[in-house]
Design a protein around this motif. Structure first.
Motif, mmCIF file in Angstrom:
data_model
loop_
_atom_site.group_PDB
_atom_site.id
_atom_site.type_symbol
_atom_site.label_atom_id
_atom_site.label_comp_id
_atom_site.label_asym_id
_atom_site.label_seq_id
_atom_site.Cartn_x
_atom_site.Cartn_y
_atom_site.Cartn_z
ATOM 1 N N ARG A 236 17.291 -46.452 -61.567
ATOM 2 C CA ARG A 236 17.041 -45.033 -61.309
ATOM 3 C C ARG A 236 18.073 -44.156 -62.003
ATOM 4 O O ARG A 236 17.912 -42.945 -62.068
ATOM 5 N N ILE A 237 19.167 -44.764 -62.462
ATOM 6 C CA ILE A 237 20.191 -44.012 -63.187
ATOM 7 C C ILE A 237 20.613 -44.834 -64.400
ATOM 8 O O ILE A 237 20.581 -46.058 -64.355
ATOM 9 N N PRO A 238 20.986 -44.150 -65.507
ATOM 10 C CA PRO A 238 21.365 -44.891 -66.709
ATOM 11 C C PRO A 238 22.594 -45.765 -66.469
ATOM 12 O O PRO A 238 22.627 -46.918 -66.880
ATOM 13 N N SER A 239 23.623 -45.225 -65.811
ATOM 14 C CA SER A 239 24.809 -46.028 -65.473
ATOM 15 C C SER A 239 25.554 -45.290 -64.371
ATOM 16 O O SER A 239 25.394 -44.070 -64.211
ATOM 17 N N VAL A 240 26.370 -46.014 -63.647
ATOM 18 C CA VAL A 240 27.117 -45.383 -62.551
ATOM 19 C C VAL A 240 28.089 -44.334 -63.109
ATOM 20 O O VAL A 240 28.244 -43.247 -62.546
ATOM 21 N N GLY A 248 28.896 -36.643 -59.232
ATOM 22 C CA GLY A 248 30.063 -37.029 -58.438
ATOM 23 C C GLY A 248 30.910 -35.798 -58.130
ATOM 24 O O GLY A 248 31.117 -34.934 -58.993
ATOM 25 N N VAL A 249 31.406 -35.707 -56.899
ATOM 26 C CA VAL A 249 32.300 -34.607 -56.528
ATOM 27 C C VAL A 249 33.728 -35.047 -56.829
ATOM 28 O O VAL A 249 34.179 -36.094 -56.356
ATOM 29 N N ALA A 250 34.420 -34.226 -57.645
ATOM 30 C CA ALA A 250 35.798 -34.540 -58.039
ATOM 31 C C ALA A 250 36.725 -33.460 -57.490
ATOM 32 O O ALA A 250 36.261 -32.393 -57.058
ATOM 33 N N GLU A 251 38.030 -33.739 -57.540
ATOM 34 C CA GLU A 251 38.981 -32.764 -56.992
ATOM 35 C C GLU A 251 38.888 -31.406 -57.696
ATOM 36 O O GLU A 251 39.102 -30.379 -57.062
ATOM 37 N N ARG A 252 38.544 -31.414 -58.991
ATOM 38 C CA ARG A 252 38.477 -30.131 -59.702
ATOM 39 C C ARG A 252 37.421 -29.201 -59.086
ATOM 40 O O ARG A 252 37.562 -27.981 -59.126
ATOM 41 N N HIS A 253 36.379 -29.761 -58.481
ATOM 42 C CA HIS A 253 35.352 -28.908 -57.874
ATOM 43 C C HIS A 253 35.889 -28.158 -56.654
ATOM 44 O O HIS A 253 35.358 -27.124 -56.276
ATOM 45 N N LEU A 254 36.921 -28.722 -56.030
ATOM 46 C CA LEU A 254 37.390 -28.174 -54.752
ATOM 47 C C LEU A 254 38.218 -26.907 -54.939
ATOM 48 O O LEU A 254 38.469 -26.183 -53.981
ATOM 49 N N LYS A 255 38.618 -26.642 -56.214
ATOM 50 C CA LYS A 255 39.423 -25.440 -56.495
ATOM 51 C C LYS A 255 38.684 -24.171 -56.104
ATOM 52 O O LYS A 255 39.277 -23.154 -55.804
ATOM 53 N N SER A 256 37.356 -24.238 -56.095
ATOM 54 C CA SER A 256 36.559 -23.047 -55.774
ATOM 55 C C SER A 256 36.621 -22.730 -54.278
ATOM 56 O O SER A 256 36.068 -21.730 -53.841
ATOM 57 N N GLY A 257 37.251 -23.607 -53.484
ATOM 58 C CA GLY A 257 37.302 -23.374 -52.038
ATOM 59 C C GLY A 257 36.134 -24.004 -51.300
ATOM 60 O O GLY A 257 35.991 -23.830 -50.091
ATOM 61 N N VAL A 258 35.295 -24.752 -52.023
ATOM 62 C CA VAL A 258 34.125 -25.377 -51.414
ATOM 63 C C VAL A 258 34.568 -26.487 -50.441
ATOM 64 O O VAL A 258 35.583 -27.152 -50.660
ATOM 65 N N LEU A 259 33.810 -26.650 -49.348
ATOM 66 C CA LEU A 259 34.061 -27.760 -48.418
ATOM 67 C C LEU A 259 33.199 -28.938 -48.836
ATOM 68 O O LEU A 259 32.137 -28.752 -49.437
ATOM 69 N N VAL A 260 33.644 -30.156 -48.496
ATOM 70 C CA VAL A 260 32.854 -31.323 -48.879
ATOM 71 C C VAL A 260 32.605 -32.213 -47.657
ATOM 72 O O VAL A 260 33.487 -32.412 -46.828
ATOM 73 N N MET A 261 31.342 -32.654 -47.567
ATOM 74 C CA MET A 261 30.933 -33.506 -46.441
ATOM 75 C C MET A 261 30.279 -34.776 -46.987
ATOM 76 O O MET A 261 29.762 -34.789 -48.106
ATOM 77 N N HIS A 262 30.298 -35.839 -46.193
ATOM 78 C CA HIS A 262 29.648 -37.097 -46.565
ATOM 79 C C HIS A 262 29.400 -37.863 -45.265
ATOM 80 O O HIS A 262 30.312 -37.949 -44.432
ATOM 81 N N PRO A 263 28.195 -38.418 -45.058
ATOM 82 C CA PRO A 263 27.938 -39.112 -43.790
ATOM 83 C C PRO A 263 28.629 -40.471 -43.698
ATOM 84 O O PRO A 263 28.706 -41.044 -42.606
ATOM 85 N N GLY A 264 29.126 -40.988 -44.832
ATOM 86 C CA GLY A 264 29.706 -42.324 -44.861
ATOM 87 C C GLY A 264 28.597 -43.355 -44.768
ATOM 88 O O GLY A 264 27.513 -43.029 -44.289
ATOM 89 N N PRO A 265 28.829 -44.584 -45.179
ATOM 90 C CA PRO A 265 30.009 -45.050 -45.901
ATOM 91 C C PRO A 265 30.047 -44.502 -47.333
ATOM 92 O O PRO A 265 29.011 -44.258 -47.936
ATOM 93 N N GLU A 271 29.863 -41.222 -55.885
ATOM 94 C CA GLU A 271 29.386 -39.884 -55.494
ATOM 95 C C GLU A 271 30.521 -38.941 -55.117
ATOM 96 O O GLU A 271 30.321 -37.728 -55.016
ATOM 97 N N ILE A 272 31.706 -39.483 -54.907
ATOM 98 C CA ILE A 272 32.865 -38.640 -54.542
ATOM 99 C C ILE A 272 34.138 -39.385 -54.910
ATOM 100 O O ILE A 272 34.209 -40.616 -54.765
ATOM 101 N N SER A 273 35.139 -38.635 -55.396
ATOM 102 C CA SER A 273 36.398 -39.301 -55.777
ATOM 103 C C SER A 273 37.234 -39.549 -54.530
ATOM 104 O O SER A 273 37.094 -38.841 -53.518
ATOM 105 N N GLY A 274 38.137 -40.531 -54.626
ATOM 106 C CA GLY A 274 39.027 -40.840 -53.504
ATOM 107 C C GLY A 274 39.863 -39.626 -53.110
ATOM 108 O O GLY A 274 40.069 -39.362 -51.920
ATOM 109 N N GLY A 275 40.325 -38.868 -54.120
ATOM 110 C CA GLY A 275 41.136 -37.674 -53.850
ATOM 111 C C GLY A 275 40.355 -36.627 -53.078
ATOM 112 O O GLY A 275 40.887 -35.979 -52.164
ATOM 113 N N ALA A 276 39.079 -36.474 -53.407
ATOM 114 C CA ALA A 276 38.247 -35.475 -52.709
ATOM 115 C C ALA A 276 38.015 -35.906 -51.261
ATOM 116 O O ALA A 276 38.015 -35.073 -50.347
#
Ligand code: NCD
Length: 311
Positions: A236-240, A248-265, A271-276
Motif C-alpha cells: 500500500r506504500i512504496p517504502s516505509v 510522519g510527524v517530526a519534531e520540526r512540525h511541532l514548532k507551529s504549536g500543534v499538539l500531537v496525539m496517537h492511540p498507541g502502540p 508515523e511519528i518520531s521518537g522526539g515528537a
C-alpha cells in the motif's frame, strides 16, 4: 442497538453520537477522576474482559477501571480458554452471561463482533475494538485528554484536527472522526489514496497530501495513526522511508504549536518520531492515563449504575 437501554446500555459505536452523549460520559469520567470511584460504584457488578486480540493499554485500563470501582473482574483471552478449543464468540458470550456477567468488554479481529455478541446477552456489551470497525472508548478517552489540555470540553469547538496515516485499516479513525465532529471540531484527513477507505469520500472532509500541508491548513492537533501492517493485504506504500517523509510527524512540525496525539502502540520513526512522542506537545501519556477514568464512566453507564446513583 443504540446507546440507551432500560437497565443496561451497550457501547458499540460512535457513528451517530451526539455532543450531549459525549459530554455525559466525559462529565462522569471527570467525577471519577476527582475521586468518586472510591465509593466503589461497581461493587455488586461482574465485568468480563473477553479479548480475542492483542492489547496492552485497553485491556489494562479496563481492568484497572473495573477493579478500582469495586467490580469483580474476570479476564479471558484466546489462549487458555475454550476459544482455543474452537468455542465460538457467541457461545463464549452466552457462557459469560450464564456466569452472571453484568458487562462484557469485547475485543475481536472481526468488524461487527461486538454487535453480534450484544445480540446474545442481556449483559451490557462494550466494544473494545472490532477489526476495522469501531473503538468507541478510545475516542472518548481522546476527547477527555484533549479537552483537559485545552481547559474544558467547550474549547474543542472550532479547533482544527488532522487525522494522519493509515485510516483504511483503523477502527480508531472510524470512532474519532464522528466523535471529534460531534464535539464541533473541524477535521481533515492526511493519507495516501491507498490508505483511505472507499467511504472516506462520503465523509466530505478535505484530504491533504502531507503533514506539512496539515500545518499549512492550520491544524491545532495532529492525530496520528499506526501503520497497521498486520491488517494490510498487498503493498500500500512504496517504502516505509517514503511514507515517513510525507506522513510522519517530526519534531520540526511541532514548532507551529500543534499538539500531537496517537492511540498507541507507536511505530517510532514511521508515523511519528521518537522526539515528537516525548515532546511537551505530545498528549500520548495523557491519552493513556485518561483510559481508566473514562472506562469507569463507560462501565457505570453501561451497567446502569450511573443512572441509579443520579436517581
Ligand atoms: C489501537 C487498536 O488496537 O485499535 N490501539 C489501542 O487500542 N490503543 C490502535 C492500533 O492498534 O493501532
Amino acid at each position: 442497538m443504540g446507546w440507551f437501554g432500560l437497565l443496561t446500555r451497550d457501547f458499540l459505536t460512535l457513528e451517530d453520537v451526539s455532543r450531549g452523549e459525549l459530554k455525559e460520559v466525559l462529565d462522569l469520567a471527570r467525577a471519577y477522576g476527582a475521586g468518586a470511584h472510591a465509593e466503589r460504584p461497581l461493587a455488586d457488578k461482574t465485568v468480563c474482559l473477553a479479548f480475542f486480540e492483542a492489547s496492552t493499554r485497553t485491556a489494562v485500563s479496563f481492568e484497572l477501571a473495573a477493579r478500582r470501582a469495586g467490580a469483580d473482574v474476570i479476564s479471558i483471552s484466546e489462549k487458555g480458554s475454550a476459544i482455543e478449543k474452537g468455542e465460538s464468540l457467541v457461545d463464549t458470550v452466552v457462557t459469560l452471561d450464564s456466569l452472571g456477567a453484568d458487562a462484557i468488554v469485547v475485543r475481536h479481529p472481526a468488524a461487527g463482533a461486538a454487535r453480534l455478541a450484544a445480540r446474545h446477552t442481556g449483559a451490557a456489551v462494550i466494544n473494545a475494538g472490532d477489526g476495522r470497525g469501531q473503538h468507541p472508548t478510545q475516542a472518548l478517552l481522546d476527547l477527555y485528554a484533549l479537552s483537559d489540555r485545552l481547559g474544558e470540553f467547550d474549547e474543542l469547538a472550532g479547533r482544527k484536527i488532522a487525522i494522519v496515516g493509515d485510516i483504511l485499516h483503523s477502527r480508531v479513525a472510524r470512532s474519532v472522526i464522528p466523535a471529534f465532529r460531534a464535539a464541533g471540531m473541524e477535521l481533515s484527513l492526511v493519507a495516501p489514496d491507498t490508505l483511505l477507505p472507499r467511504e472516506s469520500g462520503a465523509w466530505g472532509l478535505p484530504i491533504l497530501p502531507s503533514v506539512d500541508d496539515a500545518i499549512d491548513w492550520g491544524a491545532d492537533v495532529l492525530y496520528t495513526l499506526r501503520l497497521q501492517k498486520e491488517r494490510m493485504t498487498g503493498a500500500r506504500i512504496p517504502s516505509v522511508a517514503e511514507y515517513a517523509r510525507y506522513y510522519g510527524v517530526a519534531e520540526r512540525h511541532l514548532k507551529s504549536g500543534v499538539l500531537v496525539m496517537h492511540p498507541g502502540p507507536v511505530n517510532r520513526g514511521v508515523e511519528i518520531s521518537g522526539g515528537a512522542v516525548l515532546s511537551d506537545s505530545s498528549l500520548i501519556p495523557a491519552q493513556v492515563a485518561s483510559g481508566v477514568t473514562v472506562r469507569q464512566a463507560v462501565l457505570a453507564l453501561a451497567t446502569g449504575v450511573a443512572e441509579r446513583m443520579a436517581a
